[in-house]
Design a protein around this motif. Sequence first.
Motif, PDB file in Angstrom:
ATOM      1  N   LYS A   1      46.840  29.725  31.988  1.00 51.90           N
ATOM      2  CA  LYS A   1      46.633  30.719  33.049  1.00 51.90           C
ATOM      3  C   LYS A   1      47.162  32.071  32.583  1.00 51.90           C
ATOM      4  CE  LYS A   1      50.696  28.986  35.502  1.00 51.90           C
ATOM      5  NZ  LYS A   1      51.134  28.190  34.325  1.00 51.90           N
ATOM      6  N   TYR A   2      46.785  33.117  33.301  1.00 50.03           N
ATOM      7  CA  TYR A   2      47.101  34.463  32.822  1.00 50.03           C
ATOM      8  C   TYR A   2      48.605  34.714  32.719  1.00 50.03           C
ATOM      9  CZ  TYR A   2      48.636  36.516  37.240  1.00 50.03           C
ATOM     10  OH  TYR A   2      49.351  36.834  38.358  1.00 50.03           O
ATOM     11  N   SER A   3      49.384  34.069  33.630  1.00 47.62           N
ATOM     12  CA  SER A   3      50.818  34.374  33.671  1.00 47.62           C
ATOM     13  C   SER A   3      51.586  33.770  32.495  1.00 47.62           C
ATOM     14  CB  SER A   3      51.415  33.907  34.997  1.00 47.62           C
ATOM     15  OG  SER A   3      51.110  32.555  35.191  1.00 47.62           O
ATOM     16  N   ASP A   4      50.895  33.028  31.607  1.00 47.20           N
ATOM     17  CA  ASP A   4      51.552  32.505  30.404  1.00 47.20           C
ATOM     18  C   ASP A   4      51.924  33.630  29.458  1.00 47.20           C
ATOM     19  OD1 ASP A   4      51.108  30.029  31.368  1.00 47.20           O
ATOM     20  OD2 ASP A   4      49.400  29.578  30.084  1.00 47.20           O
ATOM     21  N   SER A   5      51.174  34.737  29.518  1.00 43.71           N
ATOM     22  CA  SER A   5      51.366  35.794  28.531  1.00 43.71           C
ATOM     23  C   SER A   5      51.732  37.106  29.221  1.00 43.71           C
ATOM     24  CB  SER A   5      50.067  35.970  27.735  1.00 43.71           C
ATOM     25  OG  SER A   5      50.022  37.247  27.176  1.00 43.71           O
ATOM     26  N   PRO A   6      52.809  37.748  28.784  1.00 41.01           N
ATOM     27  CA  PRO A   6      53.200  39.040  29.389  1.00 41.01           C
ATOM     28  C   PRO A   6      52.076  40.074  29.286  1.00 41.01           C
ATOM     29  CG  PRO A   6      54.888  38.273  27.869  1.00 41.01           C
ATOM     30  CD  PRO A   6      53.725  37.355  27.697  1.00 41.01           C
ATOM     31  N   ALA A   7      51.295  40.027  28.186  1.00 38.87           N
ATOM     32  CA  ALA A   7      50.223  41.015  28.004  1.00 38.87           C
ATOM     33  C   ALA A   7      49.146  40.839  29.075  1.00 38.87           C
ATOM     34  CB  ALA A   7      49.622  40.879  26.603  1.00 38.87           C
ATOM     35  N   MET A   8      48.829  39.593  29.421  1.00 48.16           N
ATOM     36  CA  MET A   8      47.799  39.341  30.436  1.00 48.16           C
ATOM     37  C   MET A   8      48.315  39.730  31.833  1.00 48.16           C
ATOM     38  SD  MET A   8      45.285  38.329  28.654  1.00 48.16           S
ATOM     39  CE  MET A   8      45.022  37.724  26.993  1.00 48.16           C
ATOM     40  N   LYS A   9      49.618  39.479  32.070  1.00 48.14           N
ATOM     41  CA  LYS A   9      50.233  39.908  33.345  1.00 48.14           C
ATOM     42  C   LYS A   9      50.134  41.429  33.480  1.00 48.14           C
ATOM     43  CE  LYS A   9      54.011  36.734  33.631  1.00 48.14           C
ATOM     44  NZ  LYS A   9      55.469  36.621  33.708  1.00 48.14           N
ATOM     45  N   TYR A  10      50.465  42.128  32.384  1.00 42.55           N
ATOM     46  CA  TYR A  10      50.400  43.597  32.348  1.00 42.55           C
ATOM     47  C   TYR A  10      48.975  44.053  32.633  1.00 42.55           C
ATOM     48  CZ  TYR A  10      50.798  48.249  30.065  1.00 42.55           C
ATOM     49  OH  TYR A  10      50.767  49.589  29.771  1.00 42.55           O
ATOM     50  N   PHE A  11      47.985  43.339  32.067  1.00 40.49           N
ATOM     51  CA  PHE A  11      46.577  43.672  32.275  1.00 40.49           C
ATOM     52  C   PHE A  11      46.204  43.561  33.755  1.00 40.49           C
ATOM     53  CE2 PHE A  11      42.095  42.395  32.550  1.00 40.49           C
ATOM     54  CZ  PHE A  11      41.484  43.363  31.791  1.00 40.49           C
ATOM     55  N   VAL A  12      46.634  42.456  34.398  1.00 40.36           N
ATOM     56  CA  VAL A  12      46.316  42.246  35.822  1.00 40.36           C
ATOM     57  C   VAL A  12      46.977  43.332  36.676  1.00 40.36           C
ATOM     58  CG1 VAL A  12      46.664  40.711  37.795  1.00 40.36           C
ATOM     59  CG2 VAL A  12      45.924  39.772  35.600  1.00 40.36           C
ATOM     60  N   ILE A  13      48.278  43.614  36.406  1.00 40.60           N
ATOM     61  CA  ILE A  13      49.008  44.609  37.201  1.00 40.60           C
ATOM     62  C   ILE A  13      48.381  45.999  37.023  1.00 40.60           C
ATOM     63  CG2 ILE A  13      51.237  45.793  37.440  1.00 40.60           C
ATOM     64  CD1 ILE A  13      52.545  43.091  36.612  1.00 40.60           C
ATOM     65  N   ALA A  14      48.072  46.381  35.776  1.00 43.23           N
ATOM     66  CA  ALA A  14      47.513  47.706  35.519  1.00 43.23           C
ATOM     67  C   ALA A  14      46.163  47.875  36.215  1.00 43.23           C
ATOM     68  CB  ALA A  14      47.358  47.924  34.010  1.00 43.23           C
ATOM     69  N   ASN A  15      45.299  46.850  36.135  1.00 43.57           N
ATOM     70  CA  ASN A  15      43.985  46.957  36.761  1.00 43.57           C
ATOM     71  C   ASN A  15      44.097  46.947  38.283  1.00 43.57           C
ATOM     72  OD1 ASN A  15      41.445  47.010  34.959  1.00 43.57           O
ATOM     73  ND2 ASN A  15      42.881  45.711  33.865  1.00 43.57           N
ATOM     74  N   ALA A  16      45.062  46.164  38.822  1.00 45.57           N
ATOM     75  CA  ALA A  16      45.254  46.146  40.274  1.00 45.57           C
ATOM     76  C   ALA A  16      45.726  47.515  40.751  1.00 45.57           C
ATOM     77  CB  ALA A  16      46.261  45.061  40.647  1.00 45.57           C
ATOM     78  N   LEU A  17      46.697  48.106  40.042  1.00 43.60           N
ATOM     79  CA  LEU A  17      47.191  49.452  40.399  1.00 43.60           C
ATOM     80  C   LEU A  17      46.068  50.475  40.316  1.00 43.60           C
ATOM     81  CD1 LEU A  17      50.676  49.719  38.594  1.00 43.60           C
ATOM     82  CD2 LEU A  17      50.228  49.561  41.057  1.00 43.60           C
ATOM     83  N   ALA A  18      45.262  50.399  39.244  1.00 47.77           N
ATOM     84  CA  ALA A  18      44.174  51.362  39.060  1.00 47.77           C
ATOM     85  C   ALA A  18      43.140  51.222  40.178  1.00 47.77           C
ATOM     86  CB  ALA A  18      43.519  51.172  37.698  1.00 47.77           C
ATOM     87  N   SER A  19      42.898  49.994  40.654  1.00 48.72           N
ATOM     88  CA  SER A  19      41.888  49.848  41.706  1.00 48.72           C
ATOM     89  C   SER A  19      42.426  50.385  43.034  1.00 48.72           C
ATOM     90  CB  SER A  19      41.405  48.400  41.821  1.00 48.72           C
ATOM     91  OG  SER A  19      42.450  47.563  42.186  1.00 48.72           O
ATOM     92  N   VAL A  20      43.730  50.198  43.302  1.00 47.08           N
ATOM     93  CA  VAL A  20      44.331  50.778  44.516  1.00 47.08           C
ATOM     94  C   VAL A  20      44.244  52.310  44.445  1.00 47.08           C
ATOM     95  CG1 VAL A  20      46.481  51.107  45.798  1.00 47.08           C
ATOM     96  CG2 VAL A  20      45.878  48.839  44.948  1.00 47.08           C
ATOM     97  N   TYR A  21      44.610  52.859  43.279  1.00 47.12           N
ATOM     98  CA  TYR A  21      44.524  54.315  43.076  1.00 47.12           C
ATOM     99  C   TYR A  21      43.090  54.806  43.261  1.00 47.12           C
ATOM    100  CZ  TYR A  21      44.278  58.715  40.475  1.00 47.12           C
ATOM    101  OH  TYR A  21      44.031  60.000  40.093  1.00 47.12           O
TER     102      TYR A  21
END
Lengths: 165, 165
Positions: B46-66
Amino acid sequence: MSMAKTKNLCILLLRLLAFGVTLSAAIAMATTHEKVNIFMIEFEAKYSDSPAMKYFVIANALASVYGLLVPFVPSESVLGQLVLVMDLVFTMLLTSSTSAALAIAYVGKRGNSQAGWLPICSQVPKYCKHASGALAAGFIGTIIYMAIVLCSIHMALNPLLVQKA
Amino acid sequence: MSMAKTKNLCILLLRLLAFGVTLSAAIAMATTHEKVNIFMIEFEAKYSDSPAMKYFVIANALASVYGLLVPFVPSESVLGQLVLVMDLVFTMLLTSSTSAALAIAYVGKRGNSQAGWLPICSQVPKYCKHASGALAAGFIGTIIYMAIVLCSIHMALNPLLVQKA
């Protein structure tokens, strides 16, 4: 000295700093290597083992060449008007390569137990230490380029400031 | 319709597109998972296994809110003047997170024989396929944000164009 001239000098100093930092990052990463024997098998860690590290070296080398050439571009020429866009492109390139290299370096340092990837830094500590230094330089270079872009945008958005020069 | 209005509409459409793409990227990456049994040991990717994938999800979620909020910011307000800088920050964030996630995905797909990291995509093909889709969306989102920044800079550098609106 006018405000705009001070700002131009400030950007020039930032560019010189960025040139030094990106050049150091490229050289530091490209020259790092360490040979070890693990269970009688010789193993050499070097930057070209990983595509992300290769990308890091290439991006920083390109940025340092750009950083060396750009102060000689006359600001009134057509090229001069493209400098802000080029700065932006190089900022993206450095951001991207530093992030990719950091992501791989993190796996090298901590490993990823879910994927079964073991950390390698305990085997090649000298390599990891030098690579960390190169990554730190790459990170600082990225920050300096961001500052240059923000300064350039600030000057572009205040044409009065520029005309007073 | 004036040139500047056409451009503003163009940027608004790009923003809507960027909102859709970054939201899809975040959701696609966050919901991807696959359970497999390897030698009787249950293993879930799952995505949360890797810090890079977590960062990807958080960055895209923030960008979509923005991306959802920014069209409602009045362009004459103090916040409106900061939109170009904010666009730049989110472009960097997306560039950085997509690069980091791509670097890790590459190791997942090809492995790294020098470091002894085995590819995992043969074990969890469904996970890898979905993650690739999310990464493609993230990449497209990054390109759209770059286009928005370039458009905004072009408009900022041509104040006459804006005043004619």
